[in-house]
Design an enzyme around this catalytic site. Structure first.
Site, PDB file in Angstrom:
ATOM      1  NE  ARG A   1     -43.845 -65.686   3.074  1.00 48.04           N
ATOM      2  CZ  ARG A   1     -43.140 -66.216   2.156  1.00 48.04           C
ATOM      3  NH1 ARG A   1     -43.806 -67.425   1.636  1.00 48.04           N
ATOM      4  NH2 ARG A   1     -41.960 -66.386   1.954  1.00 48.04           N
TER       5      ARG A   1
ATOM      6  CE  LYS B   1     -40.433 -60.241  -0.438  1.00 45.44           C
ATOM      7  NZ  LYS B   1     -39.749 -59.802   0.720  1.00 45.44           N
TER       8      LYS B   1
ATOM      9  NE  ARG C   1     -41.688 -63.957  -0.254  1.00 46.82           N
ATOM     10  CZ  ARG C   1     -40.947 -64.669  -0.624  1.00 46.82           C
ATOM     11  NH1 ARG C   1     -41.257 -65.419  -1.559  1.00 46.82           N
ATOM     12  NH2 ARG C   1     -39.908 -64.809   0.172  1.00 46.82           N
TER      13      ARG C   1
ATOM     14  CE1 TYR D   1     -43.296 -66.917  10.498  1.00 47.55           C
ATOM     15  CE2 TYR D   1     -41.436 -67.489   9.190  1.00 47.55           C
ATOM     16  CZ  TYR D   1     -42.741 -66.782   9.372  1.00 47.55           C
ATOM     17  OH  TYR D   1     -43.025 -66.080   8.409  1.00 47.55           O
TER      18      TYR D   1
ATOM     19  CG  HIS E   1     -37.545 -67.184   4.508  1.00 50.18           C
ATOM     20  ND1 HIS E   1     -37.641 -67.486   5.596  1.00 50.18           N
ATOM     21  CD2 HIS E   1     -38.452 -66.429   3.852  1.00 50.18           C
ATOM     22  CE1 HIS E   1     -38.942 -66.739   6.009  1.00 50.18           C
ATOM     23  NE2 HIS E   1     -39.347 -65.854   4.863  1.00 50.18           N
TER      24      HIS E   1
ATOM     25  CG  HIS F   1     -46.492 -61.384   4.751  1.00 52.86           C
ATOM     26  ND1 HIS F   1     -46.120 -61.757   3.587  1.00 52.86           N
ATOM     27  CD2 HIS F   1     -45.348 -61.582   5.688  1.00 52.86           C
ATOM     28  CE1 HIS F   1     -45.032 -62.234   3.452  1.00 52.86           C
ATOM     29  NE2 HIS F   1     -44.403 -61.970   4.702  1.00 52.86           N
TER      30      HIS F   1
END
Length: 337
Positions: free
Chosen positions: A280, A208, A179, A312, A303, A277
């Protein structure tokens, strides 16, 4: 009631209208949310407080019918369904926290849902486009070397250093799936933030929610990193901990990365707007196309839920469908009579 322009509210008015300072402090100190997330929640709560004040009510007095009316007002104001969902989530979180602390007996936002919105697939570059971008970023500056005028020497050296930095940015974003916040948070040495360990070719990231994860890096990323570290010596200020620095020698910002990446993509002739992004997304999509290992991609992206990564698989199916259409004999259109 007229729409509330939250941007015109002063800090003092915002605190008076929303009265949610303790909750925001909880998000910063205990939840450790990113500053941008806290800002978005704060704006949503100011919006709620202003609407309640216009009705002569305090936030603790609101009932589900008030929330539904305010949500409908957001929709009539042409706020996108996803933005409405973010606002409702911020409101819901406040009342949930108040409920745990005995401020309210019920959460008036429970059961109020945002309008359904189509979920667009993440945009990713093709393998050829991603490689073209990385190749372009790694090329030396035109005209660099012998024959340059003496007065341009310092500027050329600085430009070459920035070119090495930009190449490193592309290789880390695409080669590691970072990120942009994780990228600019990297330091030259192990510490509180993220760093890169050359010995095991691994980037140790602070993601995050202050969650840590490690991702492997390939040879192109490590080579670009090595060249940038050499160039960084003449650019970074003394004692600057950041791995990636600007022309001024201080930590590079996320907005600066976006600007540089957009410029590089245009120079490389890519037919689309490229942002961090997107690289990414490209990392995840290309990895899934090659391996089919959804669980591994989830771990590499950091994630929390596999459902976030499953988007994806749709990109992967689109890729397979294109291959089928281009290659399979039965995919060809029947000749017209």
């Amino acid at each position: 009631m007229a729409a509330v322009d939250v941007d015109t509210l002063s800090e003092r008015d915002a605190e008076r209208v929303a009265n949610t300072g303790a909750y925001l402090q909880h998000l910063v100190v205990e939840r450790r949310l990113a500053p941008r997330s806290v800002h978005m929640i704060r704006v949503a709560l100011i919006r709620l407080g202003a609407s309640a004040a216009a009705d002569g009510l305090g936030l603790s007095e609101l009932q589900p019918q008030h929330i539904r009316r305010y949500a409908a007002r957001l929709r009539s104001g042409r706020l996108a369904p996803r933005s409405i969902a973010i606002v409702l989530s911020a409101w819901r979180g406040l009342y949930r926290w108040w409920g745990r602390n005995g401020v309210v007996a019920l959460n008036p936002v429970d059961g109020v849902r945002a309008p359904k919105a189509p979920k667009p697939l993440p945009k990713a570059l093709s393998v050829e486009q991603a490689v073209a971008l990385a190749t372009h970023a790694g090329q030396p500056i035109a005209g660099q070397g012998a024959g340059q005028r003496a007065g341009q020497g310092a500027d050329r050296k600085s430009d070459a250093a920035l070119r090495a930095r930009d190449h490193c940015i592309v290789e880390l974003l695409y080669g590691g799936g970072l990120r942009v916040g994780e990228l600019v948070g990297l330091d030259v040495r192990a510490g509180v933030g993220g760093w890169i360990d050359d010995a095991d070719a691994t980037a140790h990231l602070l993601g995050k929610g202050s969650k840590r994860r490690s991702v492997p890096l390939g040879a192109p990323a490590l080579q670009a990193l090595s060249l940038w570290r050499e160039a960084r010596i003449g650019l970074a200020k003394n004692a600057e901990p950041a791995l990636l620095v600007s022309r001024r020698g201080t930590r590079l910002s996320a907005s600066q990365v976006r600007t540089r990446l957009k410029a590089m993509a245009l120079q490389a002739g890519l037919p689309t707007h490229v942002h961090p992004h997107m690289l990414r997304h490209s990392f995840a999509s290309h990895l899934l196309q090659s391996s089919g290992d959804l669980r591994a991609v989830q771990e590499l992206l950091g994630h929390a839920s596999i459902s976030t990564t499953q988007v994806y698989t749709k990109l992967d199916f689109q890729h397979l469908a294109k291959v089928y259409d281009a290659a399979h004999p039965r995919a060809k259109l029947a000749p017209k009579p």
